[in-house]
Structures are given as structure tokens and as C-alpha cells.
Design a protein around this motif. Structure first.
Motif, PDB file in Angstrom:
ATOM      1  N   ILE A  85      21.034  -1.798 -18.553  1.00  0.00           N
ATOM      2  CA  ILE A  85      19.779  -1.762 -17.797  1.00  0.00           C
ATOM      3  C   ILE A  85      20.014  -2.168 -16.348  1.00  0.00           C
ATOM      4  N   VAL A  86      20.783  -3.222 -16.133  1.00  0.00           N
ATOM      5  CA  VAL A  86      21.061  -3.674 -14.761  1.00  0.00           C
ATOM      6  C   VAL A  86      21.840  -2.610 -14.000  1.00  0.00           C
ATOM      7  N   ASP A  87      22.829  -1.976 -14.655  1.00  0.00           N
ATOM      8  CA  ASP A  87      23.589  -0.905 -14.012  1.00  0.00           C
ATOM      9  C   ASP A  87      22.694   0.293 -13.696  1.00  0.00           C
ATOM     10  N   THR A  88      21.775   0.601 -14.596  1.00  0.00           N
ATOM     11  CA  THR A  88      20.847   1.715 -14.387  1.00  0.00           C
ATOM     12  C   THR A  88      19.932   1.440 -13.205  1.00  0.00           C
ATOM     13  N   LEU A  89      19.404   0.228 -13.116  1.00  0.00           N
ATOM     14  CA  LEU A  89      18.544  -0.133 -11.991  1.00  0.00           C
ATOM     15  C   LEU A  89      19.306  -0.074 -10.675  1.00  0.00           C
ATOM     16  N   ALA A  90      20.594  -0.398 -10.693  1.00  0.00           N
ATOM     17  CA  ALA A  90      21.408  -0.266  -9.489  1.00  0.00           C
ATOM     18  C   ALA A  90      21.510   1.191  -9.061  1.00  0.00           C
ATOM     19  N   SER A  91      21.636   2.114 -10.013  1.00  0.00           N
ATOM     20  CA  SER A  91      21.661   3.537  -9.687  1.00  0.00           C
ATOM     21  C   SER A  91      20.322   4.000  -9.121  1.00  0.00           C
ATOM     22  N   VAL A  92      19.243   3.480  -9.670  1.00  0.00           N
ATOM     23  CA  VAL A  92      17.910   3.846  -9.180  1.00  0.00           C
ATOM     24  C   VAL A  92      17.741   3.420  -7.726  1.00  0.00           C
ATOM     25  N   THR A  93      18.149   2.208  -7.404  1.00  0.00           N
ATOM     26  CA  THR A  93      17.949   1.702  -6.044  1.00  0.00           C
ATOM     27  C   THR A  93      19.021   2.193  -5.064  1.00  0.00           C
ATOM     28  N   ASP A  94      20.254   2.320  -5.512  1.00  0.00           N
ATOM     29  CA  ASP A  94      21.333   2.741  -4.616  1.00  0.00           C
ATOM     30  C   ASP A  94      21.317   4.241  -4.336  1.00  0.00           C
ATOM     31  N   ASP A  95      20.982   5.042  -5.357  1.00  0.00           N
ATOM     32  CA  ASP A  95      21.120   6.495  -5.264  1.00  0.00           C
ATOM     33  C   ASP A  95      19.793   7.234  -5.241  1.00  0.00           C
ATOM     34  N   ALA A  96      18.683   6.520  -5.285  1.00  0.00           N
ATOM     35  CA  ALA A  96      17.364   7.155  -5.392  1.00  0.00           C
ATOM     36  C   ALA A  96      17.310   8.055  -6.623  1.00  0.00           C
ATOM     37  N   ALA A  97      17.935   7.595  -7.697  1.00  0.00           N
ATOM     38  CA  ALA A  97      17.924   8.325  -8.957  1.00  0.00           C
ATOM     39  C   ALA A  97      16.712   7.904  -9.783  1.00  0.00           C
ATOM     40  N   VAL A  98      16.341   8.749 -10.728  1.00  0.00           N
ATOM     41  CA  VAL A  98      15.283   8.438 -11.685  1.00  0.00           C
ATOM     42  C   VAL A  98      15.943   8.272 -13.045  1.00  0.00           C
ATOM     43  N   ALA A  99      15.590   7.229 -13.756  1.00  0.00           N
ATOM     44  CA  ALA A  99      16.122   7.002 -15.096  1.00  0.00           C
ATOM     45  C   ALA A  99      15.005   7.169 -16.118  1.00  0.00           C
ATOM     46  N   VAL A 100      15.291   7.928 -17.168  1.00  0.00           N
ATOM     47  CA  VAL A 100      14.370   8.079 -18.303  1.00  0.00           C
ATOM     48  C   VAL A 100      15.077   7.502 -19.514  1.00  0.00           C
ATOM     49  N   LEU A 101      14.473   6.487 -20.105  1.00  0.00           N
ATOM     50  CA  LEU A 101      15.116   5.755 -21.193  1.00  0.00           C
ATOM     51  C   LEU A 101      14.291   5.848 -22.464  1.00  0.00           C
TER      52      LEU A 101
END
Length: 200
Positions: A85-101
Motif C-alpha cells: 500500500i505504501v509503495d502504491t501510494l508512492a506511485s500515485v503521488t510520484d507518477d500521477a498514477a491511479v491505483a484500483v485495488l
């Protein structure tokens, strides 16, 4: 995306951002997402504090049986999911990615419910590492929601969407364990998940 709230929030976020990587927090009009508002939350981007909730909708508080403001989002998950989850949130904030879990919620009485979550980047006063917009809702709402609080989440699936086409570097899969679907292209590891491109 299976849950109506997840689909609604993603569509609204996508319209709102336009050509930007993410919309501003001040752009979000609660009235425009009134049907999804109870399933919507905002996290503070504070990894040391576990990404605490800044706001949480009424239906999220009904699922967890508590007011969630100030509660660490990462704390809802046990290891190894917490790291993911922490790694995913880093991708969301660093890369402007969207995560669907996809997640399974468990109660103290061992009841379980399938949940869907979306994590979307959100600017705050121009800063890209300040807020995350999200949605959390049951795929199907069981009769006991609101009476038996969900106390633990386990991650069941993870999909990354890259609306801007930007990605961080991929993690190479070790030769002795090639990905089963190499035809789909390069993958990168997020926590214990191997994530393949898709959904742009």
C-alpha cells in the motif's frame, strides 16, 4: 472497476484534471459527486504517519465502525500488504498514477466483504505530494455493514492506470521466475504484486 462509486469518482477526477496530471483539491466540488460522497476520502501524503485520513465519507465510517479522520490509512492493512500500500501510494503521488485495488475486509466475527478502492493523485496549493483522493466501497453491500465493523483489510488485486503515460522505472523479473504473461509487456513490482501496464 466494479463499484459504482469507484467508477463515478474516477470519471469525475478525469474530467476535472483536463490536460493536467492531477486536479487541485480546491477544484473538487462535493455536490458534483454527491452519490459517491459517502464512499469518498482524502488522505494526507505523510508516509511517516501512515497516510492519515483528512476526510472520510459516512459510508466508509459505517464500514469501519469509527470516525476515520486522523487514522492512518496504512494501518488498516497487515504486512505484507502494508508495504504494498505504501509503495502504491508512492506511485500515485510520484507518477500521477491511479491505483484500483481489490480488498477483502474482515470483522472480529470472521465475516468478510469484498471491497474496491481507488487512489487518485490530487494537488493541494500546487503541491503534488500533499493529498490523495480515494473511494472505498463494498462490491456488494452485506446486511451486517454498519453493525459489524471491518477491522482488517487484505489486498486481493492491484491495477495501475497511467492517465499521463508516465511511469517510473520497471523492476526486471529474475530470469528464474519469468512472468507468465510476458506478451503483455514490461512489468514492475509494487510490494508483493507484479503490475503490468494497462488501462491508459
Amino acid at each position: 472497476m466494479k463499484a459504482a462509486s469507484t467508477r463515478e469518482l474516477f470519471a469525475y477526477w478525469n474530467r476535472l484534471r483536463g490536460s493536467r496530471s492531477a486536479p487541485e483539491r480546491s477544484d473538487v466540488d462535493p455536490g458534483a459527486i454527491r452519490t459517491a460522497l459517502g464512499d469518498t476520502f482524502i488522505l494526507a501524503v505523510d508516509p511517516a504517519a501512515g497516510y492519515p485520513f483528512r476526510l472520510a465519507g459516512s459510508r466508509i465510517c459505517a464500514v469501519t465502525g469509527a470516525e476515520m479522520k486522523g487514522t492512518p490509512f496504512a494501518g488498516l492493512w497487515a504486512e505484507p500488504d502494508r508495504t504494498t500500500i505504501v509503495d502504491t501510494l508512492a506511485s500515485v503521488t510520484d507518477d500521477a498514477a491511479v491505483a484500483v485495488l481489490g480488498a477483502v475486509g474482515f470483522t472480529e466475527l470472521a465475516r468478510r466483504v469484498d471491497l474496491e478502492l481507488a487512489l487518485l493523485p490530487l494537488r493541494h496549493r500546487g503541491r503534488t505530494h500533499a493529498r490523495v483522493l480515494g473511494a472505498l466501497s463494498p462490491v456488494e453491500t452485506p446486511y451486517w455493514i454498519g453493525a459489524c465493523p471491518v477491522t482488517r483489510l487484505e489486498l486481493s488485486s492491484l491495477r495501475m492506470i497511467w492517465p499521463t503515460g508516465r511511469r517510473r522505472g520497471f523492476v526486471e523479473t529474475p530470469p528464474e521466475a519469468p512472468p507468465p504473461h510476458t506478451i503483455l509487456g514490461a512489468a514492475r513490482r509494487i510490494g508483493r504484486f507484479l503490475v503490468f501496464d494497462g488501462g491508459r
